[in-house]
Design a protein around this motif. Structure first.
Motif, PDB file in Angstrom:
ATOM      1  N   TRP A 120      14.576  -4.109   3.386  1.00 43.87           N
ATOM      2  CA  TRP A 120      13.323  -4.637   3.940  1.00 43.87           C
ATOM      3  C   TRP A 120      12.214  -3.596   4.093  1.00 43.87           C
ATOM      4  CZ3 TRP A 120      11.481  -2.720   8.464  1.00 43.87           C
ATOM      5  CH2 TRP A 120      12.385  -2.113   9.343  1.00 43.87           C
ATOM      6  N   PRO A 121      12.516  -2.303   4.408  1.00 50.68           N
ATOM      7  CA  PRO A 121      11.398  -1.350   4.482  1.00 50.68           C
ATOM      8  C   PRO A 121      10.658  -1.201   3.149  1.00 50.68           C
ATOM      9  CG  PRO A 121      13.332  -0.441   5.582  1.00 50.68           C
ATOM     10  CD  PRO A 121      13.787  -1.647   4.811  1.00 50.68           C
ATOM     11  N   VAL A 122      11.424  -1.215   2.043  1.00 44.80           N
ATOM     12  CA  VAL A 122      10.796  -1.124   0.723  1.00 44.80           C
ATOM     13  C   VAL A 122       9.999  -2.393   0.435  1.00 44.80           C
ATOM     14  CG1 VAL A 122      11.228  -0.928  -1.761  1.00 44.80           C
ATOM     15  CG2 VAL A 122      12.552   0.455  -0.153  1.00 44.80           C
ATOM     16  N   GLY A 123      10.559  -3.533   0.801  1.00 47.97           N
ATOM     17  CA  GLY A 123       9.847  -4.790   0.614  1.00 47.97           C
ATOM     18  C   GLY A 123       8.527  -4.811   1.366  1.00 47.97           C
ATOM     19  N   LEU A 124       8.544  -4.337   2.614  1.00 46.26           N
ATOM     20  CA  LEU A 124       7.312  -4.305   3.409  1.00 46.26           C
ATOM     21  C   LEU A 124       6.307  -3.311   2.845  1.00 46.26           C
ATOM     22  CD1 LEU A 124       8.617  -4.559   7.094  1.00 46.26           C
ATOM     23  CD2 LEU A 124       7.582  -6.348   5.683  1.00 46.26           C
ATOM     24  N   ALA A 125       6.814  -2.174   2.330  1.00 47.93           N
ATOM     25  CA  ALA A 125       5.914  -1.180   1.730  1.00 47.93           C
ATOM     26  C   ALA A 125       5.226  -1.756   0.493  1.00 47.93           C
ATOM     27  CB  ALA A 125       6.691   0.081   1.367  1.00 47.93           C
ATOM     28  N   CYS A 126       5.990  -2.469  -0.327  1.00 46.32           N
ATOM     29  CA  CYS A 126       5.404  -3.113  -1.516  1.00 46.32           C
ATOM     30  C   CYS A 126       4.371  -4.160  -1.114  1.00 46.32           C
ATOM     31  CB  CYS A 126       6.502  -3.756  -2.359  1.00 46.32           C
ATOM     32  SG  CYS A 126       7.308  -2.608  -3.477  1.00 46.32           S
ATOM     33  N   PHE A 127       4.693  -4.926  -0.083  1.00 49.78           N
ATOM     34  CA  PHE A 127       3.754  -5.952   0.384  1.00 49.78           C
ATOM     35  C   PHE A 127       2.482  -5.288   0.917  1.00 49.78           C
ATOM     36  CE2 PHE A 127       2.327  -9.105   3.635  1.00 49.78           C
ATOM     37  CZ  PHE A 127       2.004 -10.114   2.747  1.00 49.78           C
ATOM     38  N   GLY A 128       2.652  -4.156   1.600  1.00 48.01           N
ATOM     39  CA  GLY A 128       1.489  -3.423   2.094  1.00 48.01           C
ATOM     40  C   GLY A 128       0.591  -2.955   0.961  1.00 48.01           C
ATOM     41  N   LEU A 129       1.193  -2.432  -0.111  1.00 50.13           N
ATOM     42  CA  LEU A 129       0.414  -2.020  -1.276  1.00 50.13           C
ATOM     43  C   LEU A 129      -0.300  -3.204  -1.910  1.00 50.13           C
ATOM     44  CD1 LEU A 129       2.829   0.531  -2.980  1.00 50.13           C
ATOM     45  CD2 LEU A 129       0.537   1.020  -2.108  1.00 50.13           C
ATOM     46  N   PHE A 130       0.420  -4.332  -1.997  1.00 53.77           N
ATOM     47  CA  PHE A 130      -0.168  -5.551  -2.547  1.00 53.77           C
ATOM     48  C   PHE A 130      -1.401  -5.952  -1.736  1.00 53.77           C
ATOM     49  CE2 PHE A 130      -0.696 -10.131  -2.529  1.00 53.77           C
ATOM     50  CZ  PHE A 130      -0.596 -10.479  -3.865  1.00 53.77           C
ATOM     51  N   MET A 131      -1.263  -5.987  -0.412  1.00 56.18           N
ATOM     52  CA  MET A 131      -2.362  -6.429   0.449  1.00 56.18           C
ATOM     53  C   MET A 131      -3.524  -5.441   0.408  1.00 56.18           C
ATOM     54  SD  MET A 131      -1.488  -9.340   1.470  1.00 56.18           S
ATOM     55  CE  MET A 131      -2.863  -9.614   2.589  1.00 56.18           C
ATOM     56  N   ALA A 132      -3.222  -4.136   0.372  1.00 54.95           N
ATOM     57  CA  ALA A 132      -4.291  -3.143   0.306  1.00 54.95           C
ATOM     58  C   ALA A 132      -5.089  -3.289  -0.991  1.00 54.95           C
ATOM     59  CB  ALA A 132      -3.703  -1.730   0.406  1.00 54.95           C
ATOM     60  N   THR A 133      -4.369  -3.502  -2.102  1.00 52.69           N
ATOM     61  CA  THR A 133      -5.041  -3.643  -3.394  1.00 52.69           C
ATOM     62  C   THR A 133      -5.866  -4.917  -3.456  1.00 52.69           C
ATOM     63  OG1 THR A 133      -3.220  -2.451  -4.453  1.00 52.69           O
ATOM     64  CG2 THR A 133      -4.712  -3.656  -5.897  1.00 52.69           C
ATOM     65  N   ILE A 134      -5.319  -6.004  -2.913  1.00 53.54           N
ATOM     66  CA  ILE A 134      -6.047  -7.269  -2.984  1.00 53.54           C
ATOM     67  C   ILE A 134      -7.274  -7.253  -2.075  1.00 53.54           C
ATOM     68  CG2 ILE A 134      -4.971  -8.690  -1.149  1.00 53.54           C
ATOM     69  CD1 ILE A 134      -4.675 -10.886  -3.278  1.00 53.54           C
ATOM     70  N   SER A 135      -7.199  -6.514  -0.967  1.00 57.15           N
ATOM     71  CA  SER A 135      -8.353  -6.437  -0.075  1.00 57.15           C
ATOM     72  C   SER A 135      -9.501  -5.665  -0.724  1.00 57.15           C
ATOM     73  CB  SER A 135      -7.964  -5.786   1.258  1.00 57.15           C
ATOM     74  OG  SER A 135      -7.634  -4.420   1.070  1.00 57.15           O
ATOM     75  N   LEU A 136      -9.153  -4.716  -1.591  1.00 50.80           N
ATOM     76  CA  LEU A 136     -10.174  -3.922  -2.274  1.00 50.80           C
ATOM     77  C   LEU A 136     -10.697  -4.599  -3.544  1.00 50.80           C
ATOM     78  CD1 LEU A 136      -8.544  -0.382  -1.941  1.00 50.80           C
ATOM     79  CD2 LEU A 136     -10.549  -1.232  -0.703  1.00 50.80           C
ATOM     80  N   SER A 137      -9.778  -5.237  -4.291  1.00 52.53           N
ATOM     81  CA  SER A 137     -10.154  -5.774  -5.606  1.00 52.53           C
ATOM     82  C   SER A 137     -10.366  -7.278  -5.630  1.00 52.53           C
ATOM     83  CB  SER A 137      -9.076  -5.430  -6.636  1.00 52.53           C
ATOM     84  OG  SER A 137      -7.875  -6.144  -6.350  1.00 52.53           O
ATOM     85  N   ARG A 138      -9.702  -7.987  -4.716  1.00 52.58           N
ATOM     86  CA  ARG A 138      -9.686  -9.465  -4.704  1.00 52.58           C
ATOM     87  C   ARG A 138      -9.102 -10.037  -6.001  1.00 52.58           C
ATOM     88  NH1 ARG A 138     -11.778 -11.978  -0.712  1.00 52.58           N
ATOM     89  NH2 ARG A 138     -12.193 -13.889  -1.884  1.00 52.58           N
TER      90      ARG A 138
END
Length: 198
Positions: A120-138
């Motif tokens: 789960w820590p890796v899963g959450l880290a991946c989700f965090g990267l996903f959300m950070a990228t989508i917030s910047l790029s949409r």
């Protein structure tokens, strides 16, 4: 144990094959998502063609499919490699569903669910990267690609077992392969952002 393992792999595939996005399109709008937008039955195409609420539900269901496949395998005492195979079976079911002529989604949400079940820590880290990228790029596909590329490195850094590292590589390649047309549009500068039709 062999029969139990085979049964759990089959269950993992059937869980992954549950066509949540397709059903949302049929039940709520009377449409076949495979003939709309990107042609995918995942949450992003649901968002664009059905709505935000249904897309969120589909996303959560698709995450749950991957997590449940892994947790079922673990609850029966299967080793790391068999837990990984159960998760990959769910991914395969989502991408190539039995019920929809082998044409499903791109496995991002189900892959996240599998990761949450395995590490789960890796899963959450991946989700965090996903959300950070989508917030910047949409751009959903760019966010998915960034998370997929980062996954193997995160799994290695976390000190996970060799089985988990291998599955991270396989899952990353599966997601990237399913996004190959999106990658072409990203390189061409024509990939739609959130709110645009694909």
């Amino acid at each position: 144990m062999i029969l139990t393992s085979l049964l759990l792999l089959a269950i993992g595939y059937l869980l992954g094959s549950t066509p949540s996005g397709y059903l949302a399109g049929r039940w709520l709008k009377g449409i076949d998502l495979r003939e709309c937008g990107s042609g995918s039955t995942g949450a992003t195409n649901v968002l664009r063609n059905v709505g935000k609420g249904p897309a969120l539900v589909v996303f959560l269901v698709d995450v749950g499919k991957g997590t449940l496949a892994v947790l079922l395998a673990r609850s029966f005492g299967l080793n790391d490699w068999l837990q990984v195979l159960a998760g990959l079976a769910a991914l395969a079911g989502h991408i190539w569903p039995l019920w929809l002529g082998w044409k499903g989604g791109k496995a991002v949400a189900t892959g996240l669910g599998m990761l949450l079940g395995l590490a789960w820590p890796v899963g959450l880290a991946c989700f965090g990267l996903f959300m950070a990228t989508i917030s910047l790029s949409r751009i959903v596909s760019l966010s998915s690609v960034v998370a997929a590329i980062s996954l193997p490195a995160l799994m290695v850094i976390s000190g996970s077992s060799s089985a988990y590292v291998v599955v991270s590589l396989v899952a990353s390649l599966m997601v990237l392969w399913r996004h190959r047309s999106n990658i072409e549009r990203l390189l061409a500068g024509t990939e739609p952002t959130i709110g645009q039709k694909s």
